[in-house]
Enzyme design. Structure first.
Site, PDB file in Angstrom:
ATOM      1  N   GLU A  87      -8.143  19.928  36.308  1.00  0.00           N
ATOM      2  CA  GLU A  87      -8.691  18.571  36.291  1.00  0.00           C
ATOM      3  C   GLU A  87     -10.142  18.523  35.827  1.00  0.00           C
ATOM      4  O   GLU A  87     -10.664  17.460  35.502  1.00  0.00           O
ATOM      5  CB  GLU A  87      -8.600  17.950  37.694  1.00  0.00           C
ATOM      6  CG  GLU A  87      -7.187  17.678  38.188  1.00  0.00           C
ATOM      7  CD  GLU A  87      -6.514  16.533  37.463  1.00  0.00           C
ATOM      8  OE1 GLU A  87      -7.184  15.846  36.666  1.00  0.00           O
ATOM      9  OE2 GLU A  87      -5.307  16.331  37.675  1.00  0.00           O
ATOM     10  N   GLU A 118       2.658  38.163  45.605  1.00  0.00           N
ATOM     11  CA  GLU A 118       1.514  37.945  46.500  1.00  0.00           C
ATOM     12  C   GLU A 118       1.178  39.183  47.326  1.00  0.00           C
ATOM     13  O   GLU A 118       0.086  39.298  47.869  1.00  0.00           O
ATOM     14  CB  GLU A 118       1.760  36.753  47.422  1.00  0.00           C
ATOM     15  CG  GLU A 118       2.765  36.990  48.516  1.00  0.00           C
ATOM     16  CD  GLU A 118       2.783  35.832  49.515  1.00  0.00           C
ATOM     17  OE1 GLU A 118       2.479  36.079  50.690  1.00  0.00           O
ATOM     18  OE2 GLU A 118       3.089  34.698  49.118  1.00  0.00           O
TER      19      GLU A 118
END
Length: 301
Positions: A87, A118
């Protein structure tokens, strides 16, 4: 025998007494429980404002010195980092590499889980090496549990380089909080659905990341008043927003705003300085450059 993770020590994995009968409630009452729990998130973040402020100051200083903000996370945490990073270019006119989101498992993991990614410490290091992470950069490790090996690997590597490291987790005294130089730890309590840390923990992380980028962008001059004066006109809505921003910042007419924007290649800051300082586009652009892009400094000079 396999090593087991002790989930009983994690607040984010504990059972919430207020939602134990949620499957027996009406739809409205079910949503009321969720909403009541969500109200606790902003308060938890408020308790961490001092630590968030330290991080914002470090990030803005890094930006001013040519450094980058790098997010590192897995699953929901990684996706939130990527969302926040993506953004920044349209909102603040930043280069894509200025704020970067890394997720365990790479691009595929944005849309679906990548098995065991992960849990790979070395992968967290390799992903930083791939973008040539260095000591001028800031690494923000995001993990609701605070124990994700991918994030731990990255934070440890960044510390070895002498970079500033920040953790965002929702469990007290977590491994990443102990590893980071700045620890942000909003304790939101147990989730409505036990262990579903995409809920309150995810909301807390989103609020913190909003503050990190918004605060640092304000401090490097990308906001004038409360106007996003570096917004890029990439669609019709944003073209109109630019016009409104120039009008609001200068109290000029729509015609004046559009004329100034057309003369400076639709760069809001330049258009604002043109009008407020009564300058042509080239002189306004030069004045902004002399003042590191800060409108107030430019017009006061």
């Amino acid at each position: 025998m396999k090593n087991h993770i002790d989930l009983t020590t994690m607040v984010t994995e504990s059972r919430n007494p207020y939602s134990e009968q949620i499957d027996n409630l009406s739809t409205f009452d079910m949503l009321k429980v969720i909403n009541d729990e969500d109200k606790k998130v902003a308060v938890a973040v408020e308790h961490e404002l001092a630590h968030i402020a330290l991080a914002v100051d470090a990030i803005s200083q890094a930006f001013m010195q040519g450094g980058r903000l790098i997010y590192s996370g897995a699953g929901t945490s990684g996706r939130l980092g990527i969302l926040d990073a993506s953004e920044c270019p349209p909102t603040y006119g930043t280069k894509a590499e200025m704020v970067v989101g890394l997720i365990a498992g790479g691009h595929t993991a944005i849309f679906k889980a990548v098995e065991n990614a992960e849990d790979n410490v070395q992968l967290g290091i390799d992903d930083l090496k791939a973008i040539e992470f260095n000591q001028r950069d800031i690494l923000v490790g995001i993990a609701a549990s605070g124990r994700t090996p991918y994030v731990i690997g990255g934070l440890d590597y960044a510390n070895q380089l002498g970079a500033t490291t920040v953790s965002v987790s929702c469990n007290p005294n977590s491994p990443i909080a102990k590893l980071a130089k700045i620890a942000i730890t909003p304790i939101v309590g147990p989730e409505v659905v036990t262990g579903s840390s995409r809920m309150k923990a995810g909301t807390a992380q989103k609020l913190v990341l909003n503050m990190l980028t918004t605060g640092s962008m304000i401090k490097i001059g990308k906001v004038y008043g409360n106007l996003m004066v570096d917004v890029e006109a990439t669609n019709k809505k944003l073209i109109e927003r630019q016009v409104n921003i120039v009008m609001q910042a200068t109290s000029c007419s729509r015609e004046q705003a559009e004329q100034a924007l057309s003369q400076c290649n639709r760069h809001c800051k330049t258009a604002i300085v043109m009008i407020l300082a009564d300058l042509n586009a080239n002189d306004a652009k030069s004045l902004l450059a002399q003042n590191n892009g800060f409108i107030r400094l430019a017009i006061n000079s």
